[in-house]
Design a protein around this motif. Structure first.
Motif, PDB file in Angstrom:
ATOM      1  N   GLN A 106       0.831  -1.199   0.000  1.00 14.60           N
ATOM      2  CA  GLN A 106       0.000   0.000   0.000  1.00 14.60           C
ATOM      3  C   GLN A 106       0.869   1.254   0.000  1.00 14.60           C
ATOM      4  O   GLN A 106       1.972   1.268   0.552  1.00 14.60           O
ATOM      5  N   ASN A 112      -0.195   3.923   1.554  1.00 10.23           N
ATOM      6  CA  ASN A 112      -0.357   4.413   2.921  1.00 10.23           C
ATOM      7  C   ASN A 112       0.590   3.678   3.856  1.00 10.23           C
ATOM      8  O   ASN A 112       0.954   2.523   3.614  1.00 10.23           O
ATOM      9  N   HIS A 156     -10.260  -5.379  11.768  1.00  8.40           N
ATOM     10  CA  HIS A 156     -10.314  -4.634  10.512  1.00  8.40           C
ATOM     11  C   HIS A 156     -10.119  -3.136  10.684  1.00  8.40           C
ATOM     12  O   HIS A 156     -10.112  -2.414   9.694  1.00  8.40           O
ATOM     13  N   ARG A 177      -6.561  -1.075   8.595  1.00  7.11           N
ATOM     14  CA  ARG A 177      -6.716  -1.037   7.137  1.00  7.11           C
ATOM     15  C   ARG A 177      -5.358  -1.142   6.447  1.00  7.11           C
ATOM     16  O   ARG A 177      -5.258  -1.637   5.326  1.00  7.11           O
ATOM     17  N   THR A 178      -4.321  -0.626   7.099  1.00  7.46           N
ATOM     18  CA  THR A 178      -2.950  -0.781   6.630  1.00  7.46           C
ATOM     19  C   THR A 178      -2.222  -1.568   7.712  1.00  7.46           C
ATOM     20  O   THR A 178      -1.555  -1.009   8.572  1.00  7.46           O
ATOM     21  N   THR A 191       0.088 -10.145  -0.077  1.00  6.67           N
ATOM     22  CA  THR A 191      -0.898  -9.401  -0.869  1.00  6.67           C
ATOM     23  C   THR A 191      -2.287 -10.000  -0.706  1.00  6.67           C
ATOM     24  O   THR A 191      -3.286  -9.264  -0.625  1.00  6.67           O
ATOM     25  N   ASP A 197      -3.546  -8.802   2.597  1.00  9.43           N
ATOM     26  CA  ASP A 197      -3.631  -7.342   2.594  1.00  9.43           C
ATOM     27  C   ASP A 197      -4.887  -6.884   1.861  1.00  9.43           C
ATOM     28  O   ASP A 197      -5.559  -5.926   2.279  1.00  9.43           O
ATOM     29  N   LEU A 198      -5.226  -7.553   0.772  1.00  6.08           N
ATOM     30  CA  LEU A 198      -6.458  -7.234   0.041  1.00  6.08           C
ATOM     31  C   LEU A 198      -7.686  -7.473   0.906  1.00  6.08           C
ATOM     32  O   LEU A 198      -8.689  -6.757   0.799  1.00  6.08           O
ATOM     33  N   HIS A 251      -7.809  -6.997   4.111  1.00  4.32           N
ATOM     34  CA  HIS A 251      -7.902  -5.875   5.042  1.00  4.32           C
ATOM     35  C   HIS A 251      -8.415  -4.606   4.359  1.00  4.32           C
ATOM     36  O   HIS A 251      -9.115  -3.809   4.990  1.00  4.32           O
ATOM     37  N   THR A 252      -8.086  -4.413   3.107  1.00  2.00           N
ATOM     38  CA  THR A 252      -8.511  -3.186   2.431  1.00  2.00           C
ATOM     39  C   THR A 252      -9.928  -3.279   1.880  1.00  2.00           C
ATOM     40  O   THR A 252     -10.633  -2.274   1.804  1.00  2.00           O
ATOM     41  N   GLU A 253     -10.374  -4.486   1.510  1.00  4.86           N
ATOM     42  CA  GLU A 253     -11.691  -4.609   0.873  1.00  4.86           C
ATOM     43  C   GLU A 253     -12.664  -5.514   1.615  1.00  4.86           C
ATOM     44  O   GLU A 253     -13.871  -5.364   1.469  1.00  4.86           O
ATOM     45  N   ARG A 275      -3.183  -7.530  -8.861  1.00  5.39           N
ATOM     46  CA  ARG A 275      -2.649  -6.681  -7.778  1.00  5.39           C
ATOM     47  C   ARG A 275      -1.285  -7.197  -7.314  1.00  5.39           C
ATOM     48  O   ARG A 275      -0.370  -6.409  -7.043  1.00  5.39           O
TER      49      ARG A 275
END
Length: 274
Positions: free
Chosen positions: A52, A54, A139, A142-143, A220, A223-224, A226-228, A254
């Motif tokens: 990310q 961020n 959650h 997010r990062t 990844t 991580d996806l 956590h972001t979505e 991604r």
């Protein structure tokens, strides 16, 4: 019953809890702090692999650490339950030198069982009735960073850990548990957990599509999640996500975008944003 009234009894209980917390905390600290320090030392070589744009703040890391310590307290109580089952003879432990074949079989069985339990438990935690109470805490990251490995609400901490004594009993009733199998499983669990939350993708191009490695989750992959949030519920393997149609539709894309970035590209982006 009189034993419950003696100071010695309660001193023994307190000492057992302290011992359990110390072991669980040490395991978490070695993994989370160790990976954080390692990545800080090699940052110049891996910064272009940051997933990310961020970056987590110090406050984010402190929150993750604090929540993880609360989880360790829950895990420690479950560890005491496991120890009590051992003392009661419900959990046979092998004596003597480890038997390699049995050790490998037990490690493989525990990892596969854990991945299956985690996938379905994780999907259940995303149900509306449970998410806010049990899983939203995790959650908030997010990062995520490696410190988020155990950043759970108490309810999730129970769900995350209660399978351990149940799994040990199932396996030990086939063949007595090999102590080294338990040690390896627990080490693998925390190592994969902190790497999955680390925010850096160090796998190579083609990893997610290769028949030799594509069945393993990557940083990844999680991580996806956590972001979505709606995809990628697996822990160690991609099997369940692919079978149940919950793998992120752009996961491979991604992943390749991250591993395909060069240091020069990241440097130019940083200069442009300065």
């Amino acid at each position: 019953m009189d034993d419950f009234l003696t100071p010695q009894f309660w001193f023994g209980i307190a000492n057992s809890i302290r011992w359990a917390v110390q072991i669980e905390f040490t395991r978490y600290l070695i993994a989370a702090a160790g990976l954080t320090i390692l990545y800080a030392l090699i940052n110049r070589w891996i910064e272009h692999r940051r997933i990310q744009r961020n970056k987590a703040t110090i406050a984010d890391r402190w929150r993750e650490f604090r929540r993880s310590f609360e989880t360790i307290l829950v895990f420690s109580l479950v560890n005491l339950l496991t120890f009590a089952m051992l003392q009661a003879g419900w959990l046979p432990i092998a004596d003597g030198a480890p038997v390699l074949g049995i050790l490998i079989a037990q490690v493989v069985a525990m990892v596969i069982m854990h991945d299956t339990w985690f996938y379905w438990m994780h999907r259940a935690l995303h149900l509306k009735a449970l998410f806010r109470r049990a899983h939203a805490t995790h959650h908030v990251s997010r990062t995520p960073t490696s410190w988020a490995a155990y950043s759970f609400a108490p309810i999730e901490a129970v769900f995350e850990s209660i399978y351990v004594p149940a799994m040990f009993i199932l396996i030990a009733n086939i063949a007595p548990m090999q102590p080294w199998a338990i040690f390896i499983f627990l080490g693998h669990q925390i190592a994969r957990n902190v790497i999955g939350h680390s925010g850096f993708e160090l796998a190579w191009s083609g990893f997610t599509r290769s028949p030799l490695t594509g069945w393993l989750t990557t940083t990844t992959h999680h991580d996806l999640h956590h972001t979505e949030g709606r995809y990628n519920f697996g822990l160690y393997f991609t099997w369940w996500d692919r079978l149940m149609g919950t793998e992120h539709p752009r996961y491979h894309e991604r992943f390749e975008a991250v591993v395909g970035r060069s240091r020069a590209e990241v440097a130019r982006e940083a200069a442009a944003g300065a």
